[in-house]
Scaffold this active site. Structure first.
Site, PDB file in Angstrom:
ATOM      1  N   ASP A   1      52.415 -27.525   1.806  1.00 15.06           N
ATOM      2  CA  ASP A   1      51.400 -26.576   2.273  1.00 15.06           C
ATOM      3  C   ASP A   1      50.726 -25.813   1.141  1.00 15.06           C
ATOM      4  O   ASP A   1      50.260 -24.692   1.348  1.00 15.06           O
ATOM      5  CB  ASP A   1      51.998 -25.609   3.310  1.00 15.06           C
ATOM      6  CG  ASP A   1      53.107 -24.742   2.735  1.00 15.06           C
ATOM      7  OD1 ASP A   1      53.535 -24.988   1.587  1.00 15.06           O
ATOM      8  OD2 ASP A   1      53.536 -23.807   3.425  1.00 15.06           O
TER       9      ASP A   1
ATOM     10  N   LYS B   1      62.666 -14.547  -1.265  1.00 17.59           N
ATOM     11  CA  LYS B   1      62.152 -13.505  -0.353  1.00 17.59           C
ATOM     12  C   LYS B   1      63.079 -12.305  -0.253  1.00 17.59           C
ATOM     13  O   LYS B   1      63.586 -11.985   0.823  1.00 17.59           O
ATOM     14  CB  LYS B   1      61.920 -14.100   1.038  1.00 17.59           C
ATOM     15  CG  LYS B   1      60.879 -15.201   1.009  1.00 17.59           C
ATOM     16  CD  LYS B   1      60.603 -15.795   2.355  1.00 17.59           C
ATOM     17  CE  LYS B   1      59.676 -16.984   2.202  1.00 17.59           C
ATOM     18  NZ  LYS B   1      60.179 -18.229   2.708  1.00 17.59           N
TER      19      LYS B   1
ATOM     20  N   ASP C   1      49.349 -21.081  -1.253  1.00 20.27           N
ATOM     21  CA  ASP C   1      50.071 -21.570  -0.075  1.00 20.27           C
ATOM     22  C   ASP C   1      49.203 -21.217   1.124  1.00 20.27           C
ATOM     23  O   ASP C   1      48.910 -20.043   1.353  1.00 20.27           O
ATOM     24  CB  ASP C   1      51.436 -20.870  -0.031  1.00 20.27           C
ATOM     25  CG  ASP C   1      52.227 -21.156   1.244  1.00 20.27           C
ATOM     26  OD1 ASP C   1      51.609 -21.351   2.307  1.00 20.27           O
ATOM     27  OD2 ASP C   1      53.466 -21.159   1.169  1.00 20.27           O
TER      28      ASP C   1
END
Ligand code: GDD
Ligand code: MG
Length: 345
Positions: free
Chosen positions: A109, A160, A218
């Site tokens: 992506d 993250k 992205d």
């Protein structure tokens, strides 16, 4: 050379678009997204791509087929999602990975034109077991943060994590891996995260970063999907798209009545119509969209087959799902998400 393309995610952040069209073939500036990535891989010598899919895999297969410009396309279908590392284990178990040479793995992506050949070269030169491409971003919160030493060795892999980041270099989702990484570090038969399980384990054992500063994005959120669209339209992101008009808009084979104003920075897909007096501004219409008279669509995404009737208004940040209808005079407020086939009065 073979590449594994990880493209089995559900694309939840791009709903409602991904409820009907999976992210790998979501139109971006009118082209199925993965075609941009496959062409980039081909420019760096990849002639065999293994697409690791789960969610709506048939739709991806139907659009991309078995071959693209001489590149062989093969499909690995997961019955249950195997995460970002599990598909590599499955591919190895099924004999679909080359036995020798490094394995190239990409998140399916990201729109980029960075020098993959240089990453492969660095991987060989350092004798790494794994080399992760790293790009710099302003806000690291939604990425894997990867501080490295001067030698290029990865210090930590922080997927993250909240709080201040030690660097603005993040995982750009392109890896060169030694076969032993798959054999030794990825268990069979369950979902495995390359970011949370494999890379942290490999830190200190031959894991390197390859830094680049070329274009990279992205496309997995509506904001970044729009940003990538604008970058393609202006040429900030390189591509072989058809020429844009003087407003940096791209209008495919569409029938637009003379009185509509399209642009700036808009995409009008195939077989769309926009009625007179209507405005389409910084917006994306997928194929077969119909906009009536005196309507406005600004900074919004309208999925395939949707209709915006006369004098309706679609405000910035809104997304209209496939086949949905906005009735005459209706207003879709800023940021609203309209599901596929829904009717807005
Ligand atoms: N085959 C398969 N199976 N593919 C999967 C699965 C799965 O179970 N889960 C996710 N993927 C694919 C997605 O389709 C996508 O192309 C890629 O793996 C990454 O998943 P995302 O869900 O888009 O992850 P992200 O964007 O939040 O984070 C990842 O990418 C960032 C860069 O864009 C991580 O790799 C981060 O570390 C990285 O910074
Ligand atoms: Mg992503």
């Amino acid at each position: 050379m073979e590449a594994v393309v990880l493209a089995g995610g559900e694309g939840t952040r791009l709903r409602p678009l991904t409820l009907t069209t999976p992210k790998p073939v979501m139109p971006l500036a009118g082209r199925p997204f993965l075609t941009f990535m496959l062409d980039w891989l081909a420019r760096h010598g990849v002639d065999d791509a293994l697409l690791a899919l789960g969610y709506k895999s048939e739709a991806v297969h139907a659009v991309l087929g078995e071959e693209r410009h001489g590149m062989r396309l093969r499909y690995l279908i997961e019955e249950e999602p195997l995460g970002t590392a599990g598909p590599l284990r499955l591919a190895a178990d099924e004999g679909l990975l080359a036995e020798s040479g490094p394995i190239l793995v990409v998140n399916g992506d990201c729109l980029t034109d960075f020098d993959l050949t240089a990453q492969l070269r660095q991987h060989e030169a350092t004798g790494a077991r794994g080399t992760i491409a790293l790009t710099a971003v302003d806000d690291t919160a939604s990425y894997g943060v990867v501080p490295t030493r001067e030698s290029g060795e990865v210090e930590e892999f922080l997927e993250k994590q909240p709080g201040p980041a030690p660097t603005n270099r993040i995982n750009a989702g392109t890896y060169v891996l030694d076969r032993s990484v798959v054999d030794d570090l990825i268990p069979s038969g369950r979902a495995v995260s390359i970011e949370r399980e494999v890379f942290p384990e490999l830190v200190g054992g031959g894991l390197y970063g390859y830094k680049f500063d070329a274009y990279w994005i992205d496309i997995g959120t509506p904001e970044r999907y729009m940003e990538a669209t604008f970058d393609l339209l202006t040429g900030h992101a390189q591509s072989e798209l058809p020429p844009r008009d003087e407003t940096d808009s791209l209008i495919y084979d569409a029938s637009i009545t003379g009185g509509a104003r399209i642009g700036p920075l808009s995409v009008v897909g195939r077989h769309c119509s926009v009625g007179s007096g209507s405005v389409v501004e910084r917006a994306v219409l997928h194929d077969d969209v119909r906009v009536g008279r005196d309507a406005s669509v600004v900074e919004a995404i309208i999925a395939e087959g949707a209709r915006v009737e006369d004098e309706a208004r679609v405000e910035p940040g809104a997304i209209i799902g496939a086949g949905a209808t906005v009735a005459a005079g209706g207003v879709v407020e800023s940021g609203a998400r309209i599901g596929p086939g829904e009717h807005v009065g």
